[in-house]
Design a protein around this motif. Structure first.
Motif, short mmCIF file in Angstrom:
data_model
loop_
_atom_site.label_atom_id
_atom_site.label_comp_id
_atom_site.label_asym_id
_atom_site.label_seq_id
_atom_site.Cartn_x
_atom_site.Cartn_y
_atom_site.Cartn_z
N PRO A 214 0.83 -1.21 0.00
CA PRO A 214 0.00 0.00 0.00
C PRO A 214 0.86 1.25 0.00
O PRO A 214 2.06 1.20 0.23
CB PRO A 214 -0.80 -0.14 1.30
CG PRO A 214 0.06 -0.97 2.18
CD PRO A 214 0.78 -1.93 1.28
N PHE A 215 0.23 2.38 -0.24
CA PHE A 215 0.83 3.71 -0.25
C PHE A 215 1.64 3.97 -1.51
O PHE A 215 1.36 4.89 -2.26
CB PHE A 215 1.69 3.96 0.99
CG PHE A 215 2.31 5.34 1.02
CD1 PHE A 215 1.54 6.44 1.34
CD2 PHE A 215 3.65 5.52 0.73
CE1 PHE A 215 2.11 7.72 1.36
CE2 PHE A 215 4.22 6.77 0.74
CZ PHE A 215 3.44 7.88 1.06
N TYR A 216 2.66 3.16 -1.78
CA TYR A 216 3.56 3.43 -2.91
C TYR A 216 2.84 3.32 -4.25
O TYR A 216 3.09 4.11 -5.16
CB TYR A 216 4.76 2.49 -2.87
CG TYR A 216 5.68 2.77 -1.70
CD1 TYR A 216 6.59 3.82 -1.75
CD2 TYR A 216 5.62 2.01 -0.54
CE1 TYR A 216 7.42 4.10 -0.68
CE2 TYR A 216 6.46 2.27 0.54
CZ TYR A 216 7.35 3.32 0.46
OH TYR A 216 8.17 3.60 1.53
N GLY A 217 2.00 2.33 -4.40
CA GLY A 217 1.33 2.12 -5.68
C GLY A 217 -0.15 2.44 -5.66
O GLY A 217 -0.89 2.02 -6.56
N ASP A 218 -0.60 3.21 -4.66
CA ASP A 218 -2.01 3.57 -4.57
C ASP A 218 -2.43 4.45 -5.74
O ASP A 218 -1.60 5.12 -6.38
CB ASP A 218 -2.29 4.32 -3.26
CG ASP A 218 -2.23 3.40 -2.05
OD1 ASP A 218 -2.20 2.18 -2.26
OD2 ASP A 218 -2.20 3.92 -0.92
N ALA A 219 -3.73 4.48 -6.02
CA ALA A 219 -4.26 5.36 -7.06
C ALA A 219 -3.98 6.81 -6.69
O ALA A 219 -4.06 7.20 -5.52
CB ALA A 219 -5.76 5.13 -7.22
N LYS A 220 -3.63 7.61 -7.69
CA LYS A 220 -3.32 9.00 -7.42
C LYS A 220 -3.56 9.86 -8.65
O LYS A 220 -3.53 9.37 -9.79
CB LYS A 220 -1.88 9.16 -6.92
CG LYS A 220 -0.79 9.00 -7.96
CD LYS A 220 -0.47 7.58 -8.32
CE LYS A 220 0.16 6.84 -7.15
NZ LYS A 220 0.44 5.41 -7.54
N ILE A 221 -3.78 11.13 -8.41
CA ILE A 221 -3.90 12.14 -9.47
C ILE A 221 -2.69 13.05 -9.36
O ILE A 221 -2.31 13.47 -8.26
CB ILE A 221 -5.20 12.94 -9.35
CG1 ILE A 221 -6.41 12.04 -9.59
CG2 ILE A 221 -5.21 14.11 -10.35
CD1 ILE A 221 -7.74 12.72 -9.37
N SER A 222 -2.05 13.35 -10.46
CA SER A 222 -0.88 14.21 -10.46
C SER A 222 -1.00 15.28 -11.53
O SER A 222 -1.69 15.11 -12.54
CB SER A 222 0.40 13.40 -10.69
OG SER A 222 0.37 12.77 -11.95
N LEU A 223 -0.31 16.39 -11.29
CA LEU A 223 -0.27 17.51 -12.24
C LEU A 223 1.17 17.88 -12.48
O LEU A 223 1.95 18.04 -11.52
CB LEU A 223 -1.05 18.71 -11.70
CG LEU A 223 -1.01 19.97 -12.57
CD1 LEU A 223 -1.71 19.72 -13.90
CD2 LEU A 223 -1.64 21.15 -11.83
#
Length: 231
Positions: A214-223
């Motif tokens: 968990p944490f390292y490969g969690d879903a995320k949005i980036s800009l």
């Protein structure tokens, strides 16, 4: 793997530019999260990433790239070098082959250089679709082999914007060397909107993986925002 300091890169370009119309540029990128195949290397913190890029004009290219990182205590800088060659096979197909050297740096007690590793790659492009393969025999210095297969597809949306769809599979050939699922693989997928405006290139992306930690490969949005300077 050939590694050139910036001054050597500029000198080399100046010597051959008359003959092969060489080009040197630098791109500076600021991103809200440095993701490496969907895995955060900055603990989901921002990163500043400058590059220096050289192109011969007839297929050869080389580049230097750097980023702040935060995935191991005391290791805070990544510095990479790449050299490669692309060739237009015909009107539809293009092939690109090269090697990259990844290096890591930090305080004297961090032993950051233990993460260093070289990697070879080949990419095949057909119009808006690209298939890539990367292989490292000593991935992140862990002593195990690793390869990545990735598929990219670009969908033009308007004059200045497009949608980039990415799916890739990372596989460890020695599962005891990496914190992965028992079969040594994980998958990453990305949807990114790329647009140029105000002199900058902007990327808004959604990434997710099935990485076992968990944490390292969690879903995320980036800009991310980038600007390229020509020399």
């Amino acid at each position: 793997m050939l590694r050139h300091p910036a001054t050597v890169l500029f000198a080399f370009c100046s010597l051959i530019s008359v003959h092969c119309q060489a080009d040197v540029s630098s791109t500076v990128t600021y991103t809200s999260n440095y993701l490496f195949n969907g895995i955060t290397l900055t603990d989901h913190d921002p990163a500043l990433q400058p590059s220096l890029d050289w192109s011969s004009g007839d297929g050869w290219y080389a580049g230097l790239w750097a980023s702040n990182i935060k995935f191991s205590p005391g290791t805070d800088l990544e510095f990479d070098a790449t050299v490669g060659y692309w060739h237009q096979l015909n009107d539809d197909w293009l092939i690109d082959v090269g090697v990259a050297q990844y290096t890591y740096h930090g305080d004297s007690n961090a032993n950051s250089e233990a993460f260093n590793f070289p990697e070879a790659y080949v990419k095949l492009t057909y119009h808006n679709t690209k298939l890539g393969y990367w292989y490292a025999s000593d991935y992140f210095g862990a002593g195990g082999g690793h390869y990545i297969v990735a598929l990219f597809h670009t969908i033009p949306l308007h004059e200045n914007g497009s949608l980039l769809l990415t799916a890739d599979r990372s596989t460890s050939t020695q599962t005891d060397k990496f914190l992965r699922d028992t079969d040594g693989t994980y998958h990453h997928w990305r949807i990114a909107y790329l647009v140029s405006g105000l002199g900058f290139n902007w990327t808004l992306a959604f990434d997710d993986t099935d990485y076992s930690l968990p944490f390292y490969g969690d879903a995320k949005i980036s800009l991310s925002v980038a600007r390229t300077f020509q020399f």
